[in-house]
Design an enzyme around this catalytic site. Structure first.
Site, PDB file in Angstrom:
ATOM      1  N   HIS A  57      -0.122   5.209   6.846  1.00  0.00           N
ATOM      2  CA  HIS A  57       0.087   5.519   5.434  1.00  0.00           C
ATOM      3  C   HIS A  57       0.353   7.007   5.237  1.00  0.00           C
ATOM      4  CE1 HIS A  57      -2.245   1.723   5.380  1.00  0.00           C
ATOM      5  NE2 HIS A  57      -1.407   1.439   4.395  1.00  0.00           N
ATOM      6  N   GLY A  61      -2.036  -4.275   1.222  1.00  0.00           N
ATOM      7  CA  GLY A  61      -2.128  -5.508   1.996  1.00  0.00           C
ATOM      8  C   GLY A  61      -1.133  -6.569   1.607  1.00  0.00           C
ATOM      9  N   SER A 116       0.807  -1.217   0.000  1.00  0.00           N
ATOM     10  CA  SER A 116       0.000   0.000   0.000  1.00  0.00           C
ATOM     11  C   SER A 116       0.841   1.268   0.000  1.00  0.00           C
ATOM     12  CB  SER A 116      -0.932   0.000   1.216  1.00  0.00           C
ATOM     13  OG  SER A 116      -0.186  -0.132   2.420  1.00  0.00           O
ATOM     14  N   ASP A 149      -4.928   6.929   9.863  1.00  0.00           N
ATOM     15  CA  ASP A 149      -4.541   5.638  10.436  1.00  0.00           C
ATOM     16  C   ASP A 149      -3.147   5.669  11.048  1.00  0.00           C
ATOM     17  OD1 ASP A 149      -2.837   5.569   8.233  1.00  0.00           O
ATOM     18  OD2 ASP A 149      -3.966   4.023   7.171  1.00  0.00           O
ATOM     19  N   ASN A 187       4.007  -5.376   5.897  1.00  0.00           N
ATOM     20  CA  ASN A 187       2.841  -6.131   6.358  1.00  0.00           C
ATOM     21  C   ASN A 187       3.247  -7.428   7.051  1.00  0.00           C
ATOM     22  OD1 ASN A 187       0.708  -4.390   5.526  1.00  0.00           O
ATOM     23  ND2 ASN A 187       1.075  -4.995   3.416  1.00  0.00           N
TER      24      ASN A 187
END
Length: 228
Positions: free
Chosen positions: A206, A92, A55, A203, A120
């Site tokens: 990011h 992801g 991402s 969040d 991740n």
């Protein structure tokens, strides 16, 4: 607009687990025509730089042109360097998922391959040996496909949620692999961005559009040695 026409965006239409709930922009992109939107670079005399990642590369939550690969394309164009940038980021994505889809992505000539995966894995506590082995396998596959492809590895760090030992050993994976394989290393992709609220989305993971501008500079410091 002309610069964007040069920019090719890889989008694989299947459900993936992303880092948190996707903002509406990202969801809208995934809800487009069910036919494949994945694009392979056309035959061209220009060289190809392929960003292969998760991402962070895909520009999660932002417009495509705000993500750092598009900003790198703009930088190349401004310098008159004949390169086409391909964004093959998938939100992801883990190193295992990247390893599985890499062969298909390499069905075209790639002059510079920027590998940005592993974050991740770290956030999910995937065994470090698995992450390392997957990254090494991807490096090997790129070289097997074209020994002349220049590889750049993006270093990553994670919060200490998994404990200090895991966090420290995770961080070491990237410089060690870069040294062992004699490839270029971006020491930490999110240097100057991670942990700074105003440079990240809500969040806290990011980068915002402004954050991606800093990421672009982090990447360019290393990438420019491969394109000039």
């Amino acid at each position: 607009m002309q610069d964007l026409l040069k920019f090719r965006y890889f989008f694989l239409l299947f459900l993936v687990i992303s880092c948190g709930d996707a903002p509406k922009k990202a969801a809208a992109t995934q809800d487009t025509d069910s036919n494949s939107n994945t694009t392979i670079a056309d035959d061209t005399t220009e060289k190809v730089i392929l960003f292969f990642g998760d991402s962070l590369t895909a520009g999660y939550g932002l417009e495509l042109e705000e993500a750092f690969p598009a900003l790198i394309q703009n930088r190349l164009d401004s310098l008159g360097l004949q390169y086409t940038v391909i964004n093959s980021g998938l939100s992801g994505e883990t190193t295992s998922g990247g390893r599985n889809r890499l062969a298909w992505v390499l069905n075209q000539k790639v002059d510079v391959f920027v590998l940005e995966l592993g974050a991740n894995d770290g956030l999910r506590g995937i065994p470090l040996t698995e992450t390392r082995n997957n990254l090494q396998a991807m490096i090997d596959l790129v070289r097997k496909k074209n020994a002349d492809t220049q590889i750049v590895l993006a270093g990553m760090q994670i919060p200490p949620n998994m404990g200090p030992e895991y966090t420290t050993e995770f961080r070491k994976i990237f410089p060690e692999l870069a040294k062992e394989n004699e490839i270029a290393l971006i020491p930490f992709l999110l240097e100057g961005v991670a942990g700074i609220p105003e440079l990240n989305l809500e969040d806290g993971i990011h980068p915002s559009a402004e954050g991606h501008q800093i990421v672009r500079d982090n990447v360019w410091k290393v990438l420019q040695q491969s394109v000039q």
